[in-house]
Design a protein around this motif. Structure first.
Motif, PDB file in Angstrom:
ATOM      1  N   CYS A  86       0.826  -1.193   0.000  1.00  0.00           N
ATOM      2  CA  CYS A  86       0.000   0.000   0.000  1.00  0.00           C
ATOM      3  C   CYS A  86       0.865   1.249   0.000  1.00  0.00           C
ATOM      4  CB  CYS A  86      -0.902  -0.004   1.230  1.00  0.00           C
ATOM      5  SG  CYS A  86      -2.061   1.369   1.282  1.00  0.00           S
ATOM      6  N   PHE A  87       0.439   2.220  -0.761  1.00  0.00           N
ATOM      7  CA  PHE A  87       1.067   3.536  -0.811  1.00  0.00           C
ATOM      8  C   PHE A  87      -0.011   4.518  -0.362  1.00  0.00           C
ATOM      9  CE2 PHE A  87       2.985   0.682  -3.775  1.00  0.00           C
ATOM     10  CZ  PHE A  87       4.342   0.850  -3.543  1.00  0.00           C
ATOM     11  N   CYS A  98       4.982   9.596  -0.143  1.00  0.00           N
ATOM     12  CA  CYS A  98       3.952   8.719   0.407  1.00  0.00           C
ATOM     13  C   CYS A  98       4.556   7.837   1.482  1.00  0.00           C
ATOM     14  CB  CYS A  98       3.323   7.857  -0.689  1.00  0.00           C
ATOM     15  SG  CYS A  98       4.413   6.581  -1.329  1.00  0.00           S
ATOM     16  N   GLN A  99       3.670   7.151   2.201  1.00  0.00           N
ATOM     17  CA  GLN A  99       4.082   6.133   3.159  1.00  0.00           C
ATOM     18  C   GLN A  99       3.810   4.763   2.550  1.00  0.00           C
ATOM     19  OE1 GLN A  99       1.747   7.142   6.607  1.00  0.00           O
ATOM     20  NE2 GLN A  99       3.360   8.451   7.417  1.00  0.00           N
ATOM     21  N   VAL A 100       4.697   3.845   2.814  1.00  0.00           N
ATOM     22  CA  VAL A 100       4.624   2.496   2.256  1.00  0.00           C
ATOM     23  C   VAL A 100       4.278   1.516   3.370  1.00  0.00           C
ATOM     24  CG1 VAL A 100       5.962   0.680   1.125  1.00  0.00           C
ATOM     25  CG2 VAL A 100       6.364   3.066   0.537  1.00  0.00           C
ATOM     26  N   GLU A 135       8.381   6.643   2.452  1.00  0.00           N
ATOM     27  CA  GLU A 135       8.718   6.430   3.860  1.00  0.00           C
ATOM     28  C   GLU A 135       8.055   5.145   4.350  1.00  0.00           C
ATOM     29  OE1 GLU A 135       7.408   9.911   5.957  1.00  0.00           O
ATOM     30  OE2 GLU A 135       9.033  11.147   5.131  1.00  0.00           O
ATOM     31  N   ALA A 136       8.728   4.458   5.258  1.00  0.00           N
ATOM     32  CA  ALA A 136       8.182   3.248   5.858  1.00  0.00           C
ATOM     33  C   ALA A 136       8.518   3.242   7.342  1.00  0.00           C
ATOM     34  CB  ALA A 136       8.769   2.002   5.192  1.00  0.00           C
ATOM     35  N   GLY A 177      13.553   5.819   4.828  1.00  0.00           N
ATOM     36  CA  GLY A 177      13.211   6.658   3.694  1.00  0.00           C
ATOM     37  C   GLY A 177      13.936   6.219   2.439  1.00  0.00           C
ATOM     38  N   LEU A 178      13.293   6.463   1.314  1.00  0.00           N
ATOM     39  CA  LEU A 178      13.864   6.148   0.009  1.00  0.00           C
ATOM     40  C   LEU A 178      13.543   7.293  -0.935  1.00  0.00           C
ATOM     41  CD1 LEU A 178      15.080   4.029  -2.076  1.00  0.00           C
ATOM     42  CD2 LEU A 178      12.686   3.381  -2.505  1.00  0.00           C
TER      43      LEU A 178
END
Length: 185
Positions: A86-87, A98-100, A135-136, A177-178
């Motif tokens: 999910c994004f 977004c968050q992953v 971001e995760a 983060g990526l």
């Protein structure tokens, strides 16, 4: 953006309430594993109406490109959900981020499916939505999840203290983060 994508081994689908029963089965099959790492309200979570409502909400948000959730299926078994990526909290245009999040059925962990699906999903988000940052959040003791993120090029950026309540206890989470320029395709 398409509603169905394929990788070498997987089918990634954006779906609505039509898969409510399948999602409930997926969650029930993985109750112990998911409750250990996610904030799940057990009093309301494990019923079909809840899943139908969540799927409808996410589908509407997907049409606004605020959330994109892919349900994962193996090509040799295209009717059984094995996971999801999910994004969410997609912020455009200023942040372009977004968050992953991701979940994998316990019977399919350790086979590279989650990495394969996340790699495809991130690639889609970069190419179709031109996202710049991902971001995760991950529990510090969740070594398999950390390995997936690092394999894809995510960098640990810090510790968020008491970030999420899980099983009635505040839990620290690492922030990973990526940047799209760092993505390992």
């Amino acid at each position: 953006m398409n509603f169905v994508y394929e990788t070498d081994r997987l089918i990634l689908k954006i779906c609505g309430e039509e898969i409510s029963e399948d999602v409930l089965v997926f969650d029930l099959h993985n109750t112990k594993e998911f409750e250990a790492v996610e904030p799940i309200d057990v009093d309301n979570f494990y019923n079909i109406e809840h899943h139908r409502n969540i799927l409808n909400y996410e589908y509407k948000k997907m049409l606004q490109l605020a959330v994109v959730r892919f349900w994962l299926y193996r090509k040799e078994d295209p009717d059984t959900i094995i996971g999801t990526v999910c994004f969410r909290n997609i912020a455009k245009p200023i942040y372009s981020s977004c968050q992953v999040g991701y979940r994998m059925d316990k019977a399919h962990t350790g086979k590279g499916y989650c990495t394969e699906a996340l790699r495809a999903g991130i690639n889609i988000m970069i190419n179709d939505l031109e996202l710049h940052r991902f971001e995760a959040l991950v529990l510090p003791e969740n070594a398999p999840s950390i390995a997936i993120l690092e394999n894809l090029g995510f960098k640990k950026e810090g510790l968020l203290r008491d970030k999420i309540m899980i099983q009635d206890k505040w839990r620290d989470h690492y922030l990973y983060g990526l940047l799209s320029s760092e993505f390992v395709k």
